[in-house]
Design a protein around this motif. Sequence first.
Motif, PDB file in Angstrom:
ATOM      1  N   SER A   1      39.900  44.059  42.675  1.00  0.00           N
ATOM      2  CA  SER A   1      39.618  44.645  43.993  1.00  0.00           C
ATOM      3  C   SER A   1      39.912  46.142  43.992  1.00  0.00           C
ATOM      4  O   SER A   1      39.146  46.934  44.562  1.00  0.00           O
ATOM      5  N   ILE A   2      41.012  46.538  43.368  1.00  0.00           N
ATOM      6  CA  ILE A   2      41.361  47.961  43.288  1.00  0.00           C
ATOM      7  C   ILE A   2      40.274  48.720  42.523  1.00  0.00           C
ATOM      8  O   ILE A   2      39.838  49.804  42.947  1.00  0.00           O
ATOM      9  N   SER A   3      39.831  48.154  41.419  1.00  0.00           N
ATOM     10  CA  SER A   3      38.781  48.796  40.618  1.00  0.00           C
ATOM     11  C   SER A   3      37.494  48.954  41.414  1.00  0.00           C
ATOM     12  O   SER A   3      36.827  49.995  41.353  1.00  0.00           O
ATOM     13  N   LEU A   4      37.153  47.936  42.203  1.00  0.00           N
ATOM     14  CA  LEU A   4      35.930  47.981  43.006  1.00  0.00           C
ATOM     15  C   LEU A   4      36.005  49.049  44.085  1.00  0.00           C
ATOM     16  O   LEU A   4      35.062  49.825  44.288  1.00  0.00           O
ATOM     17  N   VAL A   5      37.144  49.113  44.796  1.00  0.00           N
ATOM     18  CA  VAL A   5      37.296  50.112  45.866  1.00  0.00           C
ATOM     19  C   VAL A   5      37.267  51.523  45.271  1.00  0.00           C
ATOM     20  O   VAL A   5      36.671  52.444  45.858  1.00  0.00           O
ATOM     21  N   LYS A   6      37.884  51.712  44.120  1.00  0.00           N
ATOM     22  CA  LYS A   6      37.852  53.019  43.464  1.00  0.00           C
ATOM     23  C   LYS A   6      36.409  53.401  43.098  1.00  0.00           C
ATOM     24  O   LYS A   6      36.016  54.568  43.224  1.00  0.00           O
ATOM     25  N   HIS A   7      35.638  52.414  42.660  1.00  0.00           N
ATOM     26  CA  HIS A   7      34.234  52.659  42.305  1.00  0.00           C
ATOM     27  C   HIS A   7      33.438  53.060  43.546  1.00  0.00           C
ATOM     28  O   HIS A   7      32.633  54.006  43.497  1.00  0.00           O
ATOM     29  N   LEU A   8      33.660  52.352  44.653  1.00  0.00           N
ATOM     30  CA  LEU A   8      32.963  52.679  45.901  1.00  0.00           C
ATOM     31  C   LEU A   8      33.339  54.075  46.396  1.00  0.00           C
ATOM     32  O   LEU A   8      32.488  54.842  46.863  1.00  0.00           O
ATOM     33  N   LYS A   9      34.613  54.401  46.290  1.00  0.00           N
ATOM     34  CA  LYS A   9      35.087  55.729  46.726  1.00  0.00           C
ATOM     35  C   LYS A   9      34.455  56.827  45.872  1.00  0.00           C
ATOM     36  O   LYS A   9      34.040  57.882  46.387  1.00  0.00           O
ATOM     37  N   GLN A  10      34.359  56.582  44.573  1.00  0.00           N
ATOM     38  CA  GLN A  10      33.738  57.560  43.677  1.00  0.00           C
ATOM     39  C   GLN A  10      32.261  57.763  44.019  1.00  0.00           C
ATOM     40  O   GLN A  10      31.769  58.902  44.031  1.00  0.00           O
ATOM     41  N   LYS A  11      31.571  56.669  44.317  1.00  0.00           N
ATOM     42  CA  LYS A  11      30.158  56.775  44.696  1.00  0.00           C
ATOM     43  C   LYS A  11      29.983  57.544  45.996  1.00  0.00           C
ATOM     44  O   LYS A  11      29.024  58.306  46.163  1.00  0.00           O
TER      45      LYS A  11
ATOM     46  N   GLN B   1      29.893  55.557  54.655  1.00  0.00           N
ATOM     47  CA  GLN B   1      30.811  55.255  55.755  1.00  0.00           C
ATOM     48  C   GLN B   1      32.265  55.170  55.276  1.00  0.00           C
ATOM     49  O   GLN B   1      33.185  55.328  56.071  1.00  0.00           O
ATOM     50  N   GLY B   2      32.457  54.911  54.009  1.00  0.00           N
ATOM     51  CA  GLY B   2      33.816  54.828  53.471  1.00  0.00           C
ATOM     52  C   GLY B   2      34.610  53.666  54.030  1.00  0.00           C
ATOM     53  O   GLY B   2      35.825  53.757  54.192  1.00  0.00           O
ATOM     54  N   ILE B   3      33.931  52.548  54.309  1.00  0.00           N
ATOM     55  CA  ILE B   3      34.575  51.378  54.919  1.00  0.00           C
ATOM     56  C   ILE B   3      34.425  50.166  54.011  1.00  0.00           C
ATOM     57  O   ILE B   3      33.358  49.928  53.431  1.00  0.00           O
ATOM     58  N   VAL B   4      35.504  49.400  53.901  1.00  0.00           N
ATOM     59  CA  VAL B   4      35.481  48.165  53.123  1.00  0.00           C
ATOM     60  C   VAL B   4      36.249  47.098  53.887  1.00  0.00           C
ATOM     61  O   VAL B   4      37.195  47.400  54.616  1.00  0.00           O
ATOM     62  N   ASN B   5      35.812  45.856  53.751  1.00  0.00           N
ATOM     63  CA  ASN B   5      36.500  44.733  54.405  1.00  0.00           C
ATOM     64  C   ASN B   5      37.287  43.939  53.368  1.00  0.00           C
ATOM     65  O   ASN B   5      36.743  43.588  52.307  1.00  0.00           O
ATOM     66  N   LEU B   6      38.539  43.649  53.679  1.00  0.00           N
ATOM     67  CA  LEU B   6      39.406  42.921  52.756  1.00  0.00           C
ATOM     68  C   LEU B   6      39.841  41.587  53.371  1.00  0.00           C
ATOM     69  O   LEU B   6      40.217  41.532  54.551  1.00  0.00           O
ATOM     70  N   TRP B   7      39.784  40.539  52.528  1.00  0.00           N
ATOM     71  CA  TRP B   7      40.332  39.248  52.939  1.00  0.00           C
ATOM     72  C   TRP B   7      41.850  39.315  52.826  1.00  0.00           C
ATOM     73  O   TRP B   7      42.388  39.668  51.786  1.00  0.00           O
TER      74      TRP B   7
ATOM     75  N   GLU C   1      38.981  45.489  58.449  1.00  0.00           N
ATOM     76  CA  GLU C   1      38.234  46.655  57.985  1.00  0.00           C
ATOM     77  C   GLU C   1      39.195  47.797  57.656  1.00  0.00           C
ATOM     78  O   GLU C   1      40.093  48.112  58.437  1.00  0.00           O
ATOM     79  N   TYR C   2      39.006  48.413  56.495  1.00  0.00           N
ATOM     80  CA  TYR C   2      39.853  49.533  56.064  1.00  0.00           C
ATOM     81  C   TYR C   2      38.988  50.653  55.518  1.00  0.00           C
ATOM     82  O   TYR C   2      37.885  50.421  55.018  1.00  0.00           O
ATOM     83  N   SER C   3      39.525  51.869  55.603  1.00  0.00           N
ATOM     84  CA  SER C   3      38.891  52.963  54.874  1.00  0.00           C
ATOM     85  C   SER C   3      39.222  52.775  53.395  1.00  0.00           C
ATOM     86  O   SER C   3      40.115  51.991  53.045  1.00  0.00           O
ATOM     87  N   TYR C   4      38.532  53.486  52.536  1.00  0.00           N
ATOM     88  CA  TYR C   4      38.781  53.323  51.104  1.00  0.00           C
ATOM     89  C   TYR C   4      40.235  53.656  50.750  1.00  0.00           C
ATOM     90  O   TYR C   4      40.881  52.939  49.971  1.00  0.00           O
ATOM     91  N   ASP C   5      40.740  54.748  51.321  1.00  0.00           N
ATOM     92  CA  ASP C   5      42.117  55.150  51.021  1.00  0.00           C
ATOM     93  C   ASP C   5      43.122  54.118  51.544  1.00  0.00           C
ATOM     94  O   ASP C   5      44.112  53.810  50.870  1.00  0.00           O
TER      95      ASP C   5
END
Length: 212
Positions: A100-110, A137-143, A151-155
């Motif tokens: 999950s950390i790797s994925l969020v970092k990838h989204l933030k980089q994009k 949008q810099g938004i991701v949803n976490l279970w 809903e959280y921002s990438y950071d």
Amino acid sequence: MSTATADAAFKSPTDANNSDEKIANISLESITEGKNARGIPETKFLDDIDAFANSFDPPAQPELLIGAYSDLYSKFKAYEQQLSAKRATYQEKLPEIAKSISLVKHLKQKKEQGDTVITRYNLADTIYAKAEVDCSQGIVNLWLGANVMLEYSYDEALDLLTTKESLAKREFADVTEDLTFTRNQIITSEVNISRIYNWDIRRKRQAGASSS
């Protein structure tokens, strides 16, 4: 594994004696010596069984000593199963958090590059569809568990996930250490039971030789 959990798992095997006959009162404290950092008792190794048996008033009979250590052995075995199950849970949980950390970092980089992400998502068994993810949008949803998603921002997501990862790694290390410690206590308990049995055999042989 908390101290409270360990205390609940290990209770004195023969603290109470409701019989009118006076027998040695073998408490948990008398067959263990201290605890580890999370409250798991350390089995006392019986180097001199005769001296140990005679340290009780009246002296402890072999059957009582074997029963006390057999009870302790059973509790250690049950606790070993609990720790093994908990360790297996962390072994599954840690890679998922890292992923999950790797994925969020990838989204933030994009997002920083102004790109979108092309991915495939599962519609049903063996059926996938292509999707384009807008990262602007810099938004991701976490279970979070218990069917709760937030809903959280990438950071914010990275902060939460890295905190959870650090906590899980620390607890995994504690459980692994406790599991090794518990297995050592199982071995010590088994050795004590065997030594008490052999000590009793020798006593009976000596008594038989003296009476003949």
